[in-house]
Design a protein around this motif. Structure first.
Motif, PDB file in Angstrom:
ATOM      1  N   ALA A  99       0.828  -1.205   0.000  1.00 32.60           N
ATOM      2  CA  ALA A  99       0.000   0.000   0.000  1.00 32.60           C
ATOM      3  C   ALA A  99       0.861   1.253   0.000  1.00 32.60           C
ATOM      4  CB  ALA A  99      -0.931  -0.006   1.218  1.00 32.60           C
ATOM      5  N   LEU A 100       1.968   1.204   0.727  1.00 32.80           N
ATOM      6  CA  LEU A 100       2.888   2.350   0.759  1.00 32.80           C
ATOM      7  C   LEU A 100       3.459   2.610  -0.625  1.00 32.80           C
ATOM      8  CD1 LEU A 100       4.726   4.448   2.186  1.00 32.80           C
ATOM      9  CD2 LEU A 100       6.316   2.567   2.656  1.00 32.80           C
ATOM     10  N   GLN A 101       3.963   1.582  -1.276  1.00 31.66           N
ATOM     11  CA  GLN A 101       4.547   1.762  -2.608  1.00 31.66           C
ATOM     12  C   GLN A 101       3.518   2.303  -3.589  1.00 31.66           C
ATOM     13  OE1 GLN A 101       7.481  -1.019  -4.252  1.00 31.66           O
ATOM     14  NE2 GLN A 101       6.044  -1.389  -5.954  1.00 31.66           N
ATOM     15  N   GLN A 102       2.331   1.754  -3.563  1.00 31.83           N
ATOM     16  CA  GLN A 102       1.294   2.208  -4.492  1.00 31.83           C
ATOM     17  C   GLN A 102       0.918   3.664  -4.218  1.00 31.83           C
ATOM     18  OE1 GLN A 102      -2.244  -0.203  -4.454  1.00 31.83           O
ATOM     19  NE2 GLN A 102      -3.298   1.006  -6.014  1.00 31.83           N
ATOM     20  N   TYR A 103       0.804   4.020  -2.950  1.00 33.35           N
ATOM     21  CA  TYR A 103       0.424   5.400  -2.579  1.00 33.35           C
ATOM     22  C   TYR A 103       1.461   6.398  -3.094  1.00 33.35           C
ATOM     23  CZ  TYR A 103      -1.669   9.034   0.404  1.00 33.35           C
ATOM     24  OH  TYR A 103      -2.300  10.166   0.868  1.00 33.35           O
ATOM     25  N   LEU A 104       2.735   6.063  -2.935  1.00 27.76           N
ATOM     26  CA  LEU A 104       3.792   6.984  -3.367  1.00 27.76           C
ATOM     27  C   LEU A 104       3.898   7.059  -4.892  1.00 27.76           C
ATOM     28  CD1 LEU A 104       6.641   6.210  -0.782  1.00 27.76           C
ATOM     29  CD2 LEU A 104       4.980   8.084  -0.756  1.00 27.76           C
ATOM     30  N   THR A 105       3.660   5.963  -5.574  1.00 28.35           N
ATOM     31  CA  THR A 105       3.763   5.994  -7.037  1.00 28.35           C
ATOM     32  C   THR A 105       2.582   6.703  -7.676  1.00 28.35           C
ATOM     33  OG1 THR A 105       2.747   3.796  -7.142  1.00 28.35           O
ATOM     34  CG2 THR A 105       5.152   3.892  -7.180  1.00 28.35           C
ATOM     35  N   GLU A 106       1.457   6.778  -6.977  1.00 28.54           N
ATOM     36  CA  GLU A 106       0.263   7.400  -7.551  1.00 28.54           C
ATOM     37  C   GLU A 106       0.176   8.899  -7.271  1.00 28.54           C
ATOM     38  OE1 GLU A 106      -2.985   5.142  -6.035  1.00 28.54           O
ATOM     39  OE2 GLU A 106      -2.711   3.485  -7.469  1.00 28.54           O
ATOM     40  N   ASN A 107       1.105   9.440  -6.491  1.00 28.40           N
ATOM     41  CA  ASN A 107       1.105  10.875  -6.201  1.00 28.40           C
ATOM     42  C   ASN A 107       2.125  11.560  -7.094  1.00 28.40           C
ATOM     43  OD1 ASN A 107      -0.528  11.878  -3.615  1.00 28.40           O
ATOM     44  ND2 ASN A 107       0.036   9.730  -3.331  1.00 28.40           N
ATOM     45  N   HIS A 108       1.670  12.558  -7.838  1.00 28.78           N
ATOM     46  CA  HIS A 108       2.529  13.180  -8.847  1.00 28.78           C
ATOM     47  C   HIS A 108       2.663  14.694  -8.678  1.00 28.78           C
ATOM     48  CE1 HIS A 108       2.544   9.390 -11.048  1.00 28.78           C
ATOM     49  NE2 HIS A 108       1.236   9.347 -10.896  1.00 28.78           N
ATOM     50  N   THR A 109       2.242  15.234  -7.527  1.00 29.11           N
ATOM     51  CA  THR A 109       2.370  16.681  -7.332  1.00 29.11           C
ATOM     52  C   THR A 109       3.796  17.013  -6.894  1.00 29.11           C
ATOM     53  OG1 THR A 109       1.792  16.682  -4.986  1.00 29.11           O
ATOM     54  CG2 THR A 109      -0.029  16.721  -6.575  1.00 29.11           C
ATOM     55  N   THR A 110       4.125  18.283  -6.957  1.00 30.02           N
ATOM     56  CA  THR A 110       5.473  18.721  -6.586  1.00 30.02           C
ATOM     57  C   THR A 110       5.803  18.339  -5.151  1.00 30.02           C
ATOM     58  OG1 THR A 110       5.328  20.573  -8.126  1.00 30.02           O
ATOM     59  CG2 THR A 110       6.998  20.722  -6.399  1.00 30.02           C
ATOM     60  N   VAL A 111       4.837  18.436  -4.261  1.00 31.46           N
ATOM     61  CA  VAL A 111       5.070  18.176  -2.840  1.00 31.46           C
ATOM     62  C   VAL A 111       5.164  16.691  -2.546  1.00 31.46           C
ATOM     63  CG1 VAL A 111       4.060  18.430  -0.527  1.00 31.46           C
ATOM     64  CG2 VAL A 111       3.985  20.336  -2.128  1.00 31.46           C
ATOM     65  N   THR A 112       4.545  15.840  -3.368  1.00 36.92           N
ATOM     66  CA  THR A 112       4.417  14.431  -3.011  1.00 36.92           C
ATOM     67  C   THR A 112       5.144  13.466  -3.936  1.00 36.92           C
ATOM     68  OG1 THR A 112       2.400  14.179  -4.337  1.00 36.92           O
ATOM     69  CG2 THR A 112       2.126  14.924  -2.062  1.00 36.92           C
ATOM     70  N   PHE A 113       5.621  13.908  -5.094  1.00 32.11           N
ATOM     71  CA  PHE A 113       6.064  12.939  -6.096  1.00 32.11           C
ATOM     72  C   PHE A 113       7.340  12.200  -5.673  1.00 32.11           C
ATOM     73  CE2 PHE A 113       8.946  16.284  -7.210  1.00 32.11           C
ATOM     74  CZ  PHE A 113       9.958  15.742  -7.991  1.00 32.11           C
ATOM     75  N   TRP A 114       7.430  10.989  -6.141  1.00 29.81           N
ATOM     76  CA  TRP A 114       8.590  10.126  -5.940  1.00 29.81           C
ATOM     77  C   TRP A 114       9.391  10.192  -7.237  1.00 29.81           C
ATOM     78  CZ3 TRP A 114       7.860   4.180  -4.664  1.00 29.81           C
ATOM     79  CH2 TRP A 114       9.094   3.627  -4.300  1.00 29.81           C
ATOM     80  N   PRO A 115      10.522  10.876  -7.265  1.00 28.39           N
ATOM     81  CA  PRO A 115      11.235  11.080  -8.530  1.00 28.39           C
ATOM     82  C   PRO A 115      11.584   9.767  -9.224  1.00 28.39           C
ATOM     83  CG  PRO A 115      12.081  12.556  -6.857  1.00 28.39           C
ATOM     84  CD  PRO A 115      11.165  11.596  -6.162  1.00 28.39           C
ATOM     85  N   GLY A 116      11.333   9.724 -10.525  1.00 30.93           N
ATOM     86  CA  GLY A 116      11.684   8.552 -11.313  1.00 30.93           C
ATOM     87  C   GLY A 116      13.141   8.585 -11.724  1.00 30.93           C
ATOM     88  N   ASP A 117      13.610   7.489 -12.330  1.00 29.98           N
ATOM     89  CA  ASP A 117      15.017   7.379 -12.716  1.00 29.98           C
ATOM     90  C   ASP A 117      15.441   8.511 -13.642  1.00 29.98           C
ATOM     91  OD1 ASP A 117      14.946   5.113 -11.219  1.00 29.98           O
ATOM     92  OD2 ASP A 117      15.284   3.699 -12.886  1.00 29.98           O
ATOM     93  N   ALA A 118      14.596   8.825 -14.629  1.00 29.20           N
ATOM     94  CA  ALA A 118      14.967   9.847 -15.603  1.00 29.20           C
ATOM     95  C   ALA A 118      15.147  11.207 -14.936  1.00 29.20           C
ATOM     96  CB  ALA A 118      13.902   9.930 -16.699  1.00 29.20           C
TER      97      ALA A 118
END
Length: 789
Positions: free
Chosen positions: A434-453
């Motif tokens: 649930a933690l991983q899914q929650y972090l991957t589904e948030n895309h705002t500046t305050v919440t996003f989990w930066p991707g590799d690129a």
């Protein structure tokens, strides 16, 4: 005096004197859950003595009815059995009452020492109850402090005359008693011929003319509510002080001491009382913990200033059994301390939670603390151990990646609390997913989990050495090295993890490359190299500091030294990559790319994960500190600097090899820290410290260095406007500031010139041409002067 209003009831105050408070047999007991004695010379003792001296002068010269008001106390009567001395609990004012007792006892000691027995006899009943009323030794004292202060108080109040202060154990009680004794002695001896007459004025002034507003409560009145009202009007106690007072008011007196010793006494030790900075505010560590613990329990986001209010609400509505709540807090506090102290160990392997604490701690991410506390609470006991490790790995990746791309932290507290609420609703064996899914589904500046690129894009060209706080740079390099050694993991190498926080960050190509790296470069290429040497691929750790000859030497000498003495594997990888060849821009670029891939593996995101759906521009700003200026050769170690702030001119300090500023043998991490010590207020130390030899401000040298790298300095300590000052440009070009100003005015239209003290827009890539243009200007100006002569 105005009455104190509490609810619908008005409590009237009675103004009384020390004589009226203490003359009759009485015991004023400070409950064990009150904070200890904290008054000091500068803040309270000296002002009180000065007020007493002025009071004697007023009574003697102007107003025979003069008085001086000391403040207020609140006491609450407690039942006492037959034959016992009447007693009351001190609800508020224990600092004041304790100080008056120290003052009176010091006065009595001085009077006895001088043989003024009649005067001493007037004071004795105010500091001791009659001996025939003592059932216990502590019945001797009019005031009985909280348990932490009792031994020191009893010792200094009962020591024979003359008092041998140096023979007493150090304590605030001893120091206060000594201060008043010395002040009294000095005042009496100011006119030796009339010392006894002066004593006959001093004694009644203290015992009869000092006034205290007294509120006396019945045993059944709400002492806690009045305590809160009084502290809201004055200097607030810490959150931990207020919570302690509130909790122990709920426990029967006969059980309070045992509950205190078992569950709260540790909070009043130096580790928990240490002031910790969170954001820009300092709080005792105990208060900070209680805030974070309560956030974890309530799953509500609120500022630390509201801890006490929120705590009362929690107890009144949820955790009503205080006897059960105290052990729960104690268990969480013990775990909190264990993790914190474990994370501070520099040697050896850490548990996964300790390693998380250490790494995220370098990012100043206190917002993670409530989540760690929540994870250790009994409600989460069924989360599998493997999932606990995975939860920490996911969160660490989220924190570190956001720090690397410089994502803003505003709003993180609210987001983490929302995350906790979400996780609290999940089955215990599904929290990690649930933690991983929650972090991957948030895309705002305050919440996003930066991707590799996103991470690659920033780190490929980032000023890694100057663009992040030094502790963060070291932590990332340590993580890279530990990964090469197999930590954390199931198959580590025998050499163990790298020692934490003690390694020195080293540039493989030195910042002072111009001295020995004699490649034929244009000015633009040289400026580009100045930027490239700060990138991730040019950095490593050394476990033993290199001497300057090796550190700034040729690549041949440096690589040979590493091959013989180095034990850091990421350095060995760089040596292997260079082979027998040179270490140049291409090697740095290749290694930067390789280390980025390792970072992405250490702190992974789910495969195919995209961070922000609409990527925001991320600015990698540069933070230049003195350590960087010293290591890059712009300031020599042991350089003496002079403070120039008006009213404090002439103080000198020295800059150490590691960039710290030594003022009177005390080290400060920044020039502003040293300046603050001198000025007793916040100052821009970069502006007010100048080199003793040349008079150049540190800010001018920093500006010149920053301009040489082609970046704007946005130092976290003090931000400056864009551009470069003429003085900094003078440093950069190696000429005097006055000539630079004349030159800049000659080449810039008047309407585009900044005002006095302003900064000029200069393109660092054009410095070579600018230097030549300045030389022509000076040549022409000198020719005109020669013609006139």
């Amino acid at each position: 005096m105005d009455p104190l209003t509490q609810g619908e009831r008005t409590l009237k105050t009675t103004v009384i004197t020390p004589q009226e408070i203490f003359y009759n047999p009485t015991r004023l007991v400070v409950p064990l859950f009150q904070r200890p004695y904290v008054w000091s010379k500068e803040t309270q003792w000296q002002p009180l003595w000065d007020d007493i001296v002025r009071l004697v002068e007023v009574i003697s010269n102007h107003d025979e009815a003069g008085t001086h008001f000391l403040g207020a106390i609140v006491t609450q009567q407690v039942p006492s059995g037959l034959g016992s001395i009447p007693a009351a609990n001190v609800i508020d004012g224990q600092q004041r009452l304790t100080t008056v007792q120290l003052l009176l006892d010091a006065l009595h000691s001085e009077l006895e020492r001088r043989g003024y027995t009649r005067l001493a006899g007037q004071v004795l009943p105010l500091i001791e109850n009659p001996e025939n009323s003592w059932r216990r030794d502590e019945d001797r004292y009019k005031v009985w402090p909280t348990n932490r202060d009792r031994d020191a108080f009893a010792t200094v109040m009962s020591v024979p005359v003359p008092v041998d202060y140096d023979g007493l154990a150090a304590s605030r009680m001893r120091d206060g008693h000594r201060f008043f004794a010395e002040q009294i002695a000095g005042w009496l001896d100011a006119d030796p011929a009339s010392a006894e007459d002066r004593a006959w004025m001093l004694v009644p002034a203290i015992k009869d003319r000092l006034q205290i507003a007294s509120i006396s409560l019945d045993a059944n009145e709400d002492a806690q509510a009045i305590f809160e009202t009084l502290n809201a009007r004055g200097t607030p106690l810490s959150a931990a002080d207020l919570v302690k007072n509130f909790l122990f008011q709920q426990i029967p007196e006969k059980e309070a001491e045992q509950a205190y010793l078992a569950n709260w006494a540790d909070f009043e030790t130096p580790w928990w009382e240490k002031e910790i900075t969170s954001g820009r505010v300092k709080n005792p560590r105990a208060s900070l913990f209680l805030w974070q613990w309560l956030v974890a329990r309530t799953l509500d986001d609120f500022p630390i200033r509201e801890v006490f209010t929120q705590f009362k609400h929690y107890v009144n509505t949820v955790a009503k059994d205080v006897s059960a709540l105290l052990p729960q807090i104690k268990r969480a506090a013990d775990r909190y301390r264990s993790l914190s102290e474990g994370a501070e160990r520099q040697d050896g392997r850490l548990s996964r939670a300790e390693l998380f604490n250490y790494r995220v701690g370098t990012l100043d991410s206190d917002v993670a603390r409530p989540l760690l506390i929540w994870l250790d609470e009994s409600e989460q006991a069924e989360i599998p151990d493997s999932d606990r490790v995975r939860i920490l790995e996911i969160l660490e990746s989220w924190f570190v990646r956001r720090a690397l791309v410089r994502a803003p932290s505003q709003g993180s507290n609210r987001f983490l609390v929302d995350l906790l609420k979400h996780l609290s609703r999940q089955p215990k064996d599904g929290v990690a997913d649930a933690l991983q899914q929650y972090l991957t589904e948030n895309h705002t500046t305050v919440t996003f989990w930066p991707g590799d690129a996103e991470v690659r894009a920033v780190l490929a060209t980032a000023n890694f050495y100057g663009g992040y706080r030094r502790a963060r740079v070291r932590m990332v390099l340590e993580a890279l090295e530990d990964a090469r050694r197999g930590y954390p993991g199931d198959r580590p190498l025998a050499m163990g993890p790298i020692v934490r926080e003690r390694g020195t960050i080293e540039h493989l190509m030195p910042q002072t490359w111009r001295a020995h790296w004699t490649d034929p470069l244009t000015e633009v290429q040289a400026i580009e190299r100045d930027q490239i040497v700060q990138r991730l691929g040019n950095l490593t750790l050394v476990t033993q500091s290199l001497n300057s000859k090796v550190s700034n030497g040729t690549w041949a000498a440096k690589s040979e030294h590493f091959r013989r003495f180095n034990d850091v594997l990421i350095t060995n990888d760089a040596l292997a990559a260079s082979g027998e060849g040179a270490w140049d821009e291409q090697q740095i670029a290749d290694r930067t790319e390789a280390l980025i891939e390792q970072i992405l593996a250490i702190w992974p995101a789910p495969e195919g994960h995209v961070g922000q759906l609409v990527p925001a521009a991320v600015t990698a700003s540069t933070t230049v500190d003195l350590a960087q200026l010293v290591s890059s050769g712009w300031i020599e170690p042991a350089t003496r600097i002079v403070f120039t702030l008006s009213g404090h001119e002439g103080r000198v300090a020295d800059i150490a090899q590691d960039g710290r500023v030594f003022l009177d043998e005390v080290a400060y991490d920044t020039p502003s820290g040293a300046g603050r010590e001198i000025a007793s207020r916040s100052v821009n130390g970069w502006w007010y410290w100048s080199l003793a030899t040349t008079g150049q401000r540190l800010s001018e040298i920093r500006d010149a260095y920053t301009a040489s790298m082609g970046e704007d300095d946005s130092a976290e300590e003090e931000a400056d406007e864009g551009g470069i000052s003429p003085a900094a440009l003078a440093v950069l070009l190696g000429v005097d500031g006055r000539s630079i100003r004349r030159f800049l005015r000659s080449i810039t239209p008047k309407e585009e010139q900044p005002g006095s003290g302003g900064r000029w827009s200069i393109d660092p890539a054009g410095l070579d041409a600018l230097r030549a243009q300045f030389a022509e200007f000076e040549k022409g100006r000198k020719g005109k002067v020669d013609e006139v002569e």
